[in-house]
Design a protein around this motif. Structure first.
Motif, PDB file in Angstrom:
ATOM      1  N   UNK A  36       9.569  -2.782 -11.917  1.00  0.00           N
ATOM      2  CA  UNK A  36       8.463  -3.416 -11.250  1.00  0.00           C
ATOM      3  C   UNK A  36       8.912  -4.767 -10.517  1.00  0.00           C
ATOM      4  N   UNK A  37       8.579  -5.025  -9.482  1.00  0.00           N
ATOM      5  CA  UNK A  37       8.764  -6.435  -8.781  1.00  0.00           C
ATOM      6  C   UNK A  37       9.910  -7.142  -9.059  1.00  0.00           C
ATOM      7  N   UNK A 109       1.365   4.704  -3.229  1.00  0.00           N
ATOM      8  CA  UNK A 109       0.716   5.022  -4.531  1.00  0.00           C
ATOM      9  C   UNK A 109       1.666   4.768  -5.759  1.00  0.00           C
ATOM     10  N   UNK A 110       1.378   4.119  -6.693  1.00  0.00           N
ATOM     11  CA  UNK A 110       2.386   3.735  -7.955  1.00  0.00           C
ATOM     12  C   UNK A 110       1.743   3.654  -9.051  1.00  0.00           C
ATOM     13  N   UNK A 111       2.403   3.699  -9.992  1.00  0.00           N
ATOM     14  CA  UNK A 111       1.768   3.448 -11.517  1.00  0.00           C
ATOM     15  C   UNK A 111       2.929   2.944 -12.480  1.00  0.00           C
ATOM     16  N   UNK A 112       2.440   2.390 -13.463  1.00  0.00           N
ATOM     17  CA  UNK A 112       3.144   1.955 -14.775  1.00  0.00           C
ATOM     18  C   UNK A 112       2.338   1.951 -15.928  1.00  0.00           C
ATOM     19  N   UNK A 139      -1.138  10.169   5.167  1.00  0.00           N
ATOM     20  CA  UNK A 139       0.253  10.090   4.650  1.00  0.00           C
ATOM     21  C   UNK A 139       0.333   9.005   3.701  1.00  0.00           C
ATOM     22  N   UNK A 140       0.864   9.397   2.438  1.00  0.00           N
ATOM     23  CA  UNK A 140       0.968   8.496   1.121  1.00  0.00           C
ATOM     24  C   UNK A 140       2.417   8.371   0.803  1.00  0.00           C
ATOM     25  N   UNK A 141       3.137   7.266   0.508  1.00  0.00           N
ATOM     26  CA  UNK A 141       4.385   7.086   0.162  1.00  0.00           C
ATOM     27  C   UNK A 141       4.465   6.740  -1.220  1.00  0.00           C
ATOM     28  N   UNK A 142       5.446   6.846  -2.135  1.00  0.00           N
ATOM     29  CA  UNK A 142       5.933   6.135  -3.159  1.00  0.00           C
ATOM     30  C   UNK A 142       7.393   5.845  -3.112  1.00  0.00           C
ATOM     31  N   UNK A 143       7.503   4.708  -3.957  1.00  0.00           N
ATOM     32  CA  UNK A 143       9.084   4.342  -3.921  1.00  0.00           C
ATOM     33  C   UNK A 143       9.412   4.092  -5.197  1.00  0.00           C
ATOM     34  N   UNK A 144      10.575   4.422  -5.780  1.00  0.00           N
ATOM     35  CA  UNK A 144      11.155   4.195  -7.252  1.00  0.00           C
ATOM     36  C   UNK A 144      12.634   3.555  -6.904  1.00  0.00           C
ATOM     37  N   UNK A 145      12.828   2.648  -7.875  1.00  0.00           N
ATOM     38  CA  UNK A 145      14.238   2.492  -8.078  1.00  0.00           C
ATOM     39  C   UNK A 145      14.966   3.890  -8.199  1.00  0.00           C
ATOM     40  N   UNK A 165      17.042   7.236   0.239  1.00  0.00           N
ATOM     41  CA  UNK A 165      16.993   6.081   0.292  1.00  0.00           C
ATOM     42  C   UNK A 165      16.581   5.122   1.241  1.00  0.00           C
ATOM     43  N   UNK A 166      15.975   4.219   1.277  1.00  0.00           N
ATOM     44  CA  UNK A 166      15.307   3.437   2.298  1.00  0.00           C
ATOM     45  C   UNK A 166      15.339   1.864   1.894  1.00  0.00           C
ATOM     46  N   UNK A 167      15.469   0.969   2.757  1.00  0.00           N
ATOM     47  CA  UNK A 167      15.475  -0.376   2.374  1.00  0.00           C
ATOM     48  C   UNK A 167      14.062  -1.153   3.454  1.00  0.00           C
ATOM     49  N   UNK A 168      13.531  -0.056   3.760  1.00  0.00           N
ATOM     50  CA  UNK A 168      12.012  -0.305   4.530  1.00  0.00           C
ATOM     51  C   UNK A 168      11.077  -1.119   3.690  1.00  0.00           C
ATOM     52  N   UNK A 169      11.039  -1.137   2.361  1.00  0.00           N
ATOM     53  CA  UNK A 169       9.998  -1.799   1.554  1.00  0.00           C
ATOM     54  C   UNK A 169      10.383  -2.556   0.588  1.00  0.00           C
ATOM     55  N   UNK A 170       9.527  -3.812   0.394  1.00  0.00           N
ATOM     56  CA  UNK A 170       9.979  -4.661  -0.867  1.00  0.00           C
ATOM     57  C   UNK A 170      11.160  -5.506  -0.604  1.00  0.00           C
TER      58      UNK A 170
END
Length: 188
Positions: A36-37, A109-112, A139-145, A165-170
């Protein structure tokens, strides 16, 4: 505040002041925070109290929100459906700001979850319920390490497509998963 949602086993609800100790327990764990973060664990319950206030103040519009996940009468995690911060935006520079990236065109969408409940299907069950609640979103996206294989397995169970892989977010390189209208028939 988000609509309260439920499944046979879970209640997804607004965070309450009484959740501070459980939220601190969750976010003080290195094994949770590594995904996370900034990866820094909480060091004081006051941080959890402040986080609860921020979670309730974010002006998300239905069907979006940040939900506390209750399982067997205890807070075990968080499920979120919110705008995702685009890399390079001033808002993305400070992810501790609850009002960042509210104008993002993408919904994440995300979870922990607490490690005590990993492997019990709770992330999939909670996310499935929120996706049903948000079935009108196109449309819904999720990103993970890239190394977060357990969360990637959840995205697969949700029917999300691996978009690489993308560097578009965070401002990070992440693995992107996409669920588009017509694909909201969530696998159970």
């Amino acid at each position: 505040m988000p609509t309260t949602l439920s499944t046979d086993r879970l209640t997804l609800r607004t965070y309450a002041d009484a959740d501070a100790d459980a939220l601190f327990d969750l976010h003080s764990r290195v094994e949770v925070q590594r995904w996370l973060g900034d990866g820094k664990p909480m060091t004081d319950v006051a941080q959890a109290r402040a986080s609860i206030v921020r979670r309730r103040e974010v002006p998300y519009h239905e069907p979006m929100g940040i939900w506390a996940i209750d399982f067997e009468g205890r807070l075990v995690g968080t499920l979120l459906l919110k705008p995702i911060p685009i890399s390079g935006t001033p808002q993305a520079a400070d992810s501790s700001n609850p009002k960042f990236a509210l104008d993002s065109p993408e919904i994440e969408i995300g979870w922990h979850l607490h490690p005590d409940v990993w492997g019990k299907g709770i992330a999939t069950e909670a996310a499935t319920r929120v996706l049903e609640h948000a079935s009108a979103l196109p449309r819904i996206v999720a990103v993970t390490y890239p190394q977060n294989l357990p969360s990637q397995r959840v995205t697969a169970r949700l029917g999300m497509r691996d978009a690489g892989l993308t560097d578009r977010y965070y401002n990070l390189t992440m693995r992107l998963f996409v669920l588009e209208r017509g694909r909201l028939d969530v696998a159970r």
